[in-house]
Design a protein around this motif. Structure first.
Motif, PDB file in Angstrom:
ATOM      1  N   UNK A   1      10.645   0.959   0.267  1.00  0.00           N
ATOM      2  CA  UNK A   1       9.640   1.505   1.202  1.00  0.00           C
ATOM      3  C   UNK A   1       9.341   0.436   2.252  1.00  0.00           C
ATOM      4  N   UNK A   2       9.807   0.658   3.486  1.00  0.00           N
ATOM      5  CA  UNK A   2       9.647  -0.395   4.502  1.00  0.00           C
ATOM      6  C   UNK A   2       8.501  -0.108   5.464  1.00  0.00           C
ATOM      7  N   UNK A   3       7.923   1.088   5.421  1.00  0.00           N
ATOM      8  CA  UNK A   3       6.912   1.453   6.416  1.00  0.00           C
ATOM      9  C   UNK A   3       5.503   1.105   5.953  1.00  0.00           C
ATOM     10  N   UNK A   4       5.225   1.360   4.666  1.00  0.00           N
ATOM     11  CA  UNK A   4       3.888   1.063   4.121  1.00  0.00           C
ATOM     12  C   UNK A   4       3.989  -0.018   3.051  1.00  0.00           C
ATOM     13  N   UNK A   5       2.865  -0.689   2.847  1.00  0.00           N
ATOM     14  CA  UNK A   5       2.893  -1.824   1.911  1.00  0.00           C
ATOM     15  C   UNK A   5       2.613  -1.403   0.473  1.00  0.00           C
TER      16      UNK A   5
END
Ligand code: EPZ
Length: 432
Positions: A326-330
């Motif tokens: 998941x690269x968009x949200x932490x």
């Protein structure tokens, strides 16, 4: 907290009508603040986020009604407010999208800084940076941000990250600015292309959405417009996964195949059959245990983060080990904990999950942490043996119109329940 009760194990078969895109409609409602004319948004979905945005723009003086045809009608003539109520902004992050329109129309706006949410911190520094570059004077104090500008000035803005909301806020602000604005490294989502179409119907001069730069030539005023937003590509993707995870066959309409290309590619890689069977119509067939995948979320046209939880549910029953990055949200992995309660074998390390497929999930009482996590748990319940209750269905109602009716129409055994209702078999669904 209401929930959805599901008895799993049935293939879903039939046709489902896809609603208009939540993430297009909300922005068009904000854009309607920029004109004293009448705007109509056709087939606006009956979902909580649309009601929340309607409440918000009513607070700002707009008149919002739904006509007999289900179209949302917005009259912006009474818009005089410049402050978004805190309880509405905290309920829905998209509320910050009134900033650009109000600054453009009224020269002032005051909104609470949106808090974080279940999927991570949701800052808006890219929005504010762009508005500053357009000449807005911005102050932040006690959790509120206030912006003022006699008239915004067109300029060249380079977004450090292709933020969807920042792109949309700045596009709308620039419509009434003096001169031309260029937004470089913008988000390219289809909802932004649709917003460009709507703004131009209002008399704006926007071009380039979907590409690597958006050009907005400021005009003196905007008028009302009518528009039917694009179909919801994330709702469509969710039902596509429903066909794959239940080994069923679902026909979806309307859907724009190009908008779900990344999801289609991954479903085919997993062994599902996805075919275009008519204009804006797809047929998706499962029929075997999914093959494992490597999924990495990215801004459009990459694999959408809003489909990541649904794919984690699918890969939880794959024939092998998958990796999800998941690269968009932490912190958009909370649904993994709930899937584990259903027997999934998932290890999460930060923004990466290793999903070792099991043959079957088992029903359990689970809780949705956000909109797409809730959708993922419903998909898992549809595939699982036995009964599942997904609590926190209010999250799902934010973005999925009539979800239990649509699922029942596909043969699912589902119904809405109040909290802690024992399972039909009398065995209480006990939360550990
Ligand atoms: C939109 O949110 C969507 N919401 C989200 O859908 C979607 O997940 C997201 O775009 C990405 O596609 C609506 O359209 C209403 P971003 P938005 O600005 O605009 C960081 C759903 O399920 N960021 O592209 O908030 C941000 O924290 C929802 O329908 C900054 O750091 O997304 C996030 O990590 C969930 N600073 C990332 O960028 C900023 O100033 C993506 O945010 C802005 C964003």
């Amino acid at each position: 907290m209401a929930g959805i009760w599901i008895r799993g194990g049935r293939p879903l078969v039939g046709s489902v009508q896809v609603s208009s895109a939540k993430n297009a409609v909300l922005k068009m409602m904000a854009a309607a603040l920029m004109t004293s004319g009448r705007c109509a948004i056709r087939r606006a979905p009956a979902i909580r986020d649309v009601e929340t945005m309607a409440d918000l723009i009513r607070c700002l003086g707009a008149n919002v009604t739904r006509d007999s045809g289900g179209n949302l009608v917005i009259d912006g003539s009474g818009v005089d407010g410049v402050e978004a109520p805190e309880q509405l902004v905290r309920r829905m992050r998209a509320s910050v999208l009134v900033m650009g329109p109000l600054l453009a129309r009224c020269g002032r706006v005051r909104v609470p800084l949106p808090g974080g949410c279940a999927i991570g911190p949701r800052p808006i520094e890219l929005h504010l940076q762009g508005l500053r570059q357009m000449g807005a004077r911005i102050t932040e104090e006690r959790g509120f941000v206030e912006a003022r500008a006699d008239r915004l000035r067109g300029t060249e803005i380079h977004l450090d990250y292709p933020s969807v909301g920042a792109t949309e806020n700045l596009m709308m602000a620039a419509c009434l600015a003096e001169g031309t604005t260029v937004i470089r490294n913008p988000a390219r989502e289809p909802e932004i292309v649709d917003l460009q179409l709507f703004l131009n119907k209002m008399g704006a001069r926007v071009r380039g959405a979907g590409g690597d730069a958006i050009y907005i030539e400021g005009v003196e005023e905007l008028s009302g417009a009518e528009h039917e937003p694009i179909p919801d590509r994330i709702e469509a993707g969710t039902y596509m996964v429903a066909a794959a995870i239940t080994w069923g066959e679902i026909i979806l309409h309307p859907v724009i195949p190009r908008h779900v290309e990344a999801v289609t590619a991954k479903l085919r890689e997993a062994g599902a059959i996805v075919e275009e069977v008519g204009p804006d119509t797809l047929r998706v067939r499962g029929g075997e245990r999914p093959r494992p995948l490597y999924v990495r979320t990215q801004p459009y046209p990459g694999f959408p983060t809003d489909m990541q939880p649904q794919f984690m549910a699918l890969l939880a029953v794959a024939a092998g080990a998958s990796i999800i990055s998941e690269t968009v949200y932490t912190s958009r992995m909370k649904h993994a904990d709930e899937l584990r309660r259903m027997g999934a074998d998932i290890v999460v390390d930060g923004q990466v999950a290793i999903v070792r497929g099991v043959r079957r999930l088992t029903g359990a009482c689970v809780e949705a942490s956000d909109l797409r996590a809730g959708a993922a748990l419903i998909l898992a319940g549809l595939a699982a043996d036995g009964e599942t209750v997904v609590e926190g269905v209010h999250h799902v109602d934010r973005g999925y119109e009539a979800i239990e009716e649509k699922l029942r129409g596909l043969g699912a055994d589902v119904r809405r329940v109040a909290e802690d209702v024992p399972a039909a078999g009398g065995l209480p669904l006990v939360r550990a």
